[in-house]
Design a protein around this motif. Sequence first.
Motif, PDB file in Angstrom:
ATOM      1  N   HIS A 115      -1.837  -7.360   7.664  1.00  0.00           N
ATOM      2  CA  HIS A 115      -1.359  -6.956   6.346  1.00  0.00           C
ATOM      3  C   HIS A 115      -2.398  -7.365   5.318  1.00  0.00           C
ATOM      4  O   HIS A 115      -3.189  -8.280   5.552  1.00  0.00           O
ATOM      5  N   HIS A 127       0.820  -1.214   0.000  1.00  0.00           N
ATOM      6  CA  HIS A 127       0.000   0.000   0.000  1.00  0.00           C
ATOM      7  C   HIS A 127       0.851   1.259   0.000  1.00  0.00           C
ATOM      8  O   HIS A 127       1.977   1.265   0.503  1.00  0.00           O
ATOM      9  N   GLU A 155      -5.007   0.775   3.413  1.00  0.00           N
ATOM     10  CA  GLU A 155      -4.506  -0.332   4.217  1.00  0.00           C
ATOM     11  C   GLU A 155      -4.385   0.079   5.682  1.00  0.00           C
ATOM     12  O   GLU A 155      -4.650  -0.706   6.589  1.00  0.00           O
ATOM     13  N   GLU A 156      -3.976   1.315   5.922  1.00  0.00           N
ATOM     14  CA  GLU A 156      -3.622   1.716   7.291  1.00  0.00           C
ATOM     15  C   GLU A 156      -4.832   1.823   8.221  1.00  0.00           C
ATOM     16  O   GLU A 156      -4.698   1.660   9.427  1.00  0.00           O
ATOM     17  N   HIS A 169       7.655  -6.531   3.053  1.00  0.00           N
ATOM     18  CA  HIS A 169       7.305  -5.470   3.998  1.00  0.00           C
ATOM     19  C   HIS A 169       8.408  -5.371   5.049  1.00  0.00           C
ATOM     20  O   HIS A 169       9.076  -6.369   5.330  1.00  0.00           O
ATOM     21  N   ASP A 210       6.884   1.683   5.278  1.00  0.00           N
ATOM     22  CA  ASP A 210       5.699   0.866   5.545  1.00  0.00           C
ATOM     23  C   ASP A 210       4.769   0.902   4.331  1.00  0.00           C
ATOM     24  O   ASP A 210       4.218   1.955   4.006  1.00  0.00           O
ATOM     25  N   GLY A 211       4.617  -0.218   3.669  1.00  0.00           N
ATOM     26  CA  GLY A 211       3.719  -0.319   2.523  1.00  0.00           C
ATOM     27  C   GLY A 211       4.373   0.018   1.210  1.00  0.00           C
ATOM     28  O   GLY A 211       4.493  -0.832   0.327  1.00  0.00           O
ATOM     29  N   GLN A 267       8.388  -4.197  11.071  1.00  0.00           N
ATOM     30  CA  GLN A 267       7.656  -3.333  12.007  1.00  0.00           C
ATOM     31  C   GLN A 267       7.826  -3.760  13.462  1.00  0.00           C
ATOM     32  O   GLN A 267       7.026  -3.392  14.320  1.00  0.00           O
TER      33      GLN A 267
END
Length: 416
Positions: A356, A81, A126-127, A188, A92-93, A191
């Motif tokens: 995810h 994303h 997505e978030e 990814h 991130d994404g 995280q």
Amino acid sequence: MLQVNGERLWASLMEMAQVGATARGGVRRLALTDEDRRSRDLFSHWCRDAGMSVSVDQVGNVFARRAGLDAEQAPVLIGSHLDTQPEGGRFDGVYGVLAGLELVRALNDAGVTTRKPIDIVSWTNEEGARFTPAMLGSAVFTGATPLAEALAKSDVQGITLADALDSSGYRGMRAATGNTVDAYFEVHIEQGPVLENNGTTIGVVTGGQAIRWLDVTLTGVAAHAGTTPMRYRKDAFFACAQIAAELEQIVEQYAPRGLITIGQVDIPNSSRNTIAGQIAFTVDLRHPDDAQLDAMERDLRGACARVAQARGVNLQVSTYWSSPATPFDPVCVALVAQAVEALGYSHERIVSGAGHDAIHLARHCPSAMVFIPCVDGLSHNEAEDALPDDVTRGANVLLGAVLARAGLIGRSSPGE
Ligand SMILES: [Zn+2]
């Protein structure tokens, strides 16, 4: 062995990080805002430059296709994303999306054809930072959420997803559901701190863990802080505090994979000089194993009941949302593992702690994920960072796995 151009991938990541860049080095690109639209425009432009055809579906998911030799075959899909948290980072994404693009650019450079088409997707919202829930675009794609339900979701200002899609120009014609996919791969940042602490380059992700969200309400009696002797009180706050302390002990029995978080605590009409009459708090329970998660929940409910009874407060516990453990496809996971081994990178098997898009996709088609370390385990933070070598290696693993799945036919020009 065919590999990606790490410098080109890094340069694209840094260029994309300028879209919605924040003063502190992070990125703010909330779903379907002007910043998100500009990132979609740039991604689409890069894809067309790479000879791909771009299409947008009814929920705004952007797809780019590199044709395969056999147009009848379902595509191998790569994605992630472009939207971010309000104070998000540069990886991130967006890393998963641009690693897909770099993979295609590398295939173009090498003049390589695959049997199956290769599609890259950037999923909408997505978030979950603007529209809830998170992973909305992939939920619609896989049929987990009906399109009409998603389009009716609204942000805090009351703007619906449908309106946001229209004003961004990303409400597409392509059917959002019913698409056949051969396999889905997503790379990814982890995280979390596990890969970095273990000194491991690549996480071969075996699946997503089970998640359960509970709402707990304790109701005691609000009373004057100065006139009520301690032994006459039914203090909801101290009941909550005792439960919290017990939960921290309970989770130790499920270490290291069991996780308990009390993320929100609310005392209605709270006042400095009033005993808390009621307190409501959320619990987030996670474990890779469904049965272990069930056991954790049983222990939690037992502790809550015991404490509530001993303190004479009323207890209510309800389940707000639950997601079972989602194992990834063993064949796709094996392709990732084989790609890592062929490249000679250090690796370990890991369960995804976060949600995810791949978790939705895993219920729709064979899926797998690749993780790379992020500096200090930080994510959802403007300081989020990843090392260029790790970024390159993760994309190389993605390339190896995708090529194995898509079927490498050959190349029109020699050399790599
Ligand atoms: Zn993400």
